[in-house]
Design a protein around this motif. Sequence first.
Motif, PDB file in Angstrom:
ATOM      1  N   GLY A  19      46.149  49.487  39.960  1.00 39.50           N
ATOM      2  CA  GLY A  19      45.879  48.261  39.231  1.00 39.50           C
ATOM      3  C   GLY A  19      44.378  48.165  39.016  1.00 39.50           C
ATOM      4  O   GLY A  19      43.601  48.789  39.741  1.00 39.50           O
ATOM      5  N   ARG A  20      43.991  47.370  38.041  1.00 38.28           N
ATOM      6  CA  ARG A  20      42.576  47.338  37.709  1.00 38.28           C
ATOM      7  C   ARG A  20      42.081  45.926  37.445  1.00 38.28           C
ATOM      8  O   ARG A  20      42.776  45.122  36.848  1.00 38.28           O
ATOM      9  CB  ARG A  20      42.370  48.185  36.466  1.00 38.28           C
ATOM     10  CG  ARG A  20      41.001  48.684  36.318  1.00 38.28           C
ATOM     11  CD  ARG A  20      41.003  49.791  35.320  1.00 38.28           C
ATOM     12  NE  ARG A  20      39.683  49.833  34.731  1.00 38.28           N
ATOM     13  CZ  ARG A  20      39.283  50.755  33.936  1.00 38.28           C
ATOM     14  NH1 ARG A  20      40.097  51.705  33.568  1.00 38.28           N
ATOM     15  NH2 ARG A  20      38.084  50.723  33.467  1.00 38.28           N
ATOM     16  N   ARG A  21      40.881  45.675  37.917  1.00 38.62           N
ATOM     17  CA  ARG A  21      40.163  44.415  37.711  1.00 38.62           C
ATOM     18  C   ARG A  21      38.793  44.812  37.166  1.00 38.62           C
ATOM     19  O   ARG A  21      37.951  45.279  37.906  1.00 38.62           O
ATOM     20  CB  ARG A  21      40.021  43.748  39.070  1.00 38.62           C
ATOM     21  CG  ARG A  21      39.873  42.336  39.136  1.00 38.62           C
ATOM     22  CD  ARG A  21      39.823  41.801  40.573  1.00 38.62           C
ATOM     23  NE  ARG A  21      39.472  42.717  41.629  1.00 38.62           N
ATOM     24  CZ  ARG A  21      40.197  42.916  42.732  1.00 38.62           C
ATOM     25  NH1 ARG A  21      41.309  42.263  42.917  1.00 38.62           N
ATOM     26  NH2 ARG A  21      39.789  43.747  43.664  1.00 38.62           N
ATOM     27  N   GLY A  22      38.590  44.687  35.854  1.00 35.24           N
ATOM     28  CA  GLY A  22      37.348  45.174  35.255  1.00 35.24           C
ATOM     29  C   GLY A  22      37.275  46.680  35.423  1.00 35.24           C
ATOM     30  O   GLY A  22      38.224  47.393  35.102  1.00 35.24           O
ATOM     31  N   LEU A  23      36.184  47.180  35.965  1.00 35.83           N
ATOM     32  CA  LEU A  23      36.057  48.618  36.201  1.00 35.83           C
ATOM     33  C   LEU A  23      36.649  49.052  37.541  1.00 35.83           C
ATOM     34  O   LEU A  23      36.862  50.234  37.774  1.00 35.83           O
ATOM     35  CB  LEU A  23      34.583  49.031  36.147  1.00 35.83           C
ATOM     36  CG  LEU A  23      33.903  48.891  34.792  1.00 35.83           C
ATOM     37  CD1 LEU A  23      32.428  49.256  34.908  1.00 35.83           C
ATOM     38  CD2 LEU A  23      34.593  49.753  33.751  1.00 35.83           C
ATOM     39  N   GLN A  24      36.877  48.102  38.433  1.00 36.85           N
ATOM     40  CA  GLN A  24      37.391  48.405  39.774  1.00 36.85           C
ATOM     41  C   GLN A  24      38.894  48.690  39.725  1.00 36.85           C
ATOM     42  O   GLN A  24      39.675  47.834  39.321  1.00 36.85           O
ATOM     43  CB  GLN A  24      37.149  47.227  40.706  1.00 36.85           C
ATOM     44  CG  GLN A  24      37.378  47.540  42.156  1.00 36.85           C
ATOM     45  CD  GLN A  24      36.134  48.113  42.780  1.00 36.85           C
ATOM     46  OE1 GLN A  24      35.059  47.583  42.620  1.00 36.85           O
ATOM     47  NE2 GLN A  24      36.281  49.197  43.502  1.00 36.85           N
ATOM     48  N   ALA A  25      39.301  49.886  40.116  1.00 32.72           N
ATOM     49  CA  ALA A  25      40.720  50.246  40.179  1.00 32.72           C
ATOM     50  C   ALA A  25      41.087  50.495  41.638  1.00 32.72           C
ATOM     51  O   ALA A  25      40.353  51.176  42.359  1.00 32.72           O
ATOM     52  CB  ALA A  25      40.996  51.499  39.345  1.00 32.72           C
ATOM     53  N   GLU A  26      42.203  49.921  42.075  1.00 35.12           N
ATOM     54  CA  GLU A  26      42.660  50.083  43.453  1.00 35.12           C
ATOM     55  C   GLU A  26      44.181  50.244  43.447  1.00 35.12           C
ATOM     56  O   GLU A  26      44.812  50.175  42.396  1.00 35.12           O
ATOM     57  CB  GLU A  26      42.206  48.892  44.299  1.00 35.12           C
ATOM     58  CG  GLU A  26      40.683  48.828  44.361  1.00 35.12           C
ATOM     59  CD  GLU A  26      40.150  47.621  45.101  1.00 35.12           C
ATOM     60  OE1 GLU A  26      39.341  47.818  45.993  1.00 35.12           O
ATOM     61  OE2 GLU A  26      40.537  46.486  44.757  1.00 35.12           O
TER      62      GLU A  26
END
Length: 181
Positions: A19-26
Amino acid sequence: VRYPCVLFQDGRFHMWYRGRRGLQAEIGYAHSGDGRSWQRHDKNPVLTCDAASHWDRGQLECPSVIRHGNNYRMWYTGFDWKTWRIGHAESKNGVRWEKTTENPVLLAEPATAWDMHHVQSPCVIPTPEGYRMWYAGMHGTQVQIGTAVSTDGKTWAPDSRNPVVTPRTRGWDSHQVDLPS
């Protein structure tokens, strides 16, 4: 939501995904009784970037999860905004993950190798001898698939015949081959 890994265990489907929040993917987790209606875990993401470790501080993706005895093992791609590498984590319940101290467990090879720039997209299966991983490697702009073996899932020996799947000279897969499963 991308790069799902699904297991059917104990009468339920389990999915780990990016999943992604802006550029941060986790990496997140969801479960389902029928494989169509999914319930996301309320504490997602279940595997997060780690600013302190540096090698996976930017993005996590492409989880490969297996059940090993009463535990789960995950291999995943980590990115530090420069290089993709493969890491390993373990869990008793598939939700609370601990990254192993040996991370990253697979690195890009030396400067002359087919995977000298990045290694990513692991797919791991258990074998009688331990584990076998298929993964993507990048040299320049060419992405190919290689394989490695391990007795413990943490120390990997790439196959000397790598890459084992390469782009064709013409056709739909002439640019890259990636995301083995």
